[in-house]
Design a protein around this motif. Structure first.
Motif, PDB file in Angstrom:
ATOM      1  N   GLU A  32     -69.404 -17.367 -28.908  1.00  0.00           N
ATOM      2  CA  GLU A  32     -69.512 -16.293 -27.926  1.00  0.00           C
ATOM      3  C   GLU A  32     -70.027 -16.815 -26.589  1.00  0.00           C
ATOM      4  OE1 GLU A  32     -71.892 -13.190 -29.589  1.00  0.00           O
ATOM      5  OE2 GLU A  32     -70.311 -12.528 -30.933  1.00  0.00           O
ATOM      6  N   ALA A  35     -67.075 -18.734 -24.976  1.00  0.00           N
ATOM      7  CA  ALA A  35     -65.894 -17.948 -24.648  1.00  0.00           C
ATOM      8  C   ALA A  35     -66.126 -17.178 -23.353  1.00  0.00           C
ATOM      9  CB  ALA A  35     -65.577 -16.981 -25.776  1.00  0.00           C
ATOM     10  N   SER A 121     -58.357 -18.182 -19.495  1.00  0.00           N
ATOM     11  CA  SER A 121     -57.881 -18.991 -20.604  1.00  0.00           C
ATOM     12  C   SER A 121     -56.362 -19.052 -20.602  1.00  0.00           C
ATOM     13  CB  SER A 121     -58.358 -18.383 -21.929  1.00  0.00           C
ATOM     14  OG  SER A 121     -57.789 -19.059 -23.017  1.00  0.00           O
TER      15      SER A 121
END
Length: 143
Positions: A32, A35, A121
């Motif tokens: 987490e 990310a 991303s």
């Protein structure tokens, strides 16, 4: 005698350093933190949905990145599903949501996916909605 003393001190020192362990955080917590986009959930399941229900599926997420997050595209798996994405960039540390609506005039079980692409991303994020739309209740006959 000196050799024995040196060896003893060396072994004691080695034992002391060998006991030192680094505390690792859980893999989920570690993931987490790395990310840039973290969704509260990637799948929403509803067992029974009334026919023609207007209740949306809401996917909340947070920008954990270091720069503003832009949801560049949200693509649903079929025309029976529509998704609304944020139009403005989400600043770092802020939260937002993707709202998904399913055509609940289609009776029965369903599973649909929503593909989310961002500036954070190259890998898309796949969201899933599942449920079962109940048949329309028959209106009572009137004479």
């Amino acid at each position: 005698m000196k050799v024995i003393a040196i060896l003893a001190v060396s072994f004691i020192s080695l034992g002391t350093f060998a006991q030192t362990t680094e505390k690792k955080e859980s893999p989920k917590k570690e993931m987490e933190e790395k990310a840039p986009v973290v969704f509260k959930t990637l799948k929403i399941e509803r067992a029974e949905i009334p026919y023609d229900s207007k209740e949306p599926f809401i996917f909340e997420f947070k920008n954990n990145g270091k720069t503003p997050l832009i949801i560049t595209n949200v693509q649903t798996s079929c025309g029976c599903t529509a998704a609304e994405k944020p139009t403005e960039p989400i600043e770092k540390g802020k939260s937002s949501k993707i709202v998904v609506n399913y055509d609940t005039k289609r009776v029965g079980q369903f599973t649909k996916t929503i593909t989310v692409t961002t500036n954070a991303s190259t890998e898309p994020i796949i969201l899933t909605i599942t449920g079962k739309v109940l048949p329309q209740e028959a209106a009572p006959a009137t004479n």
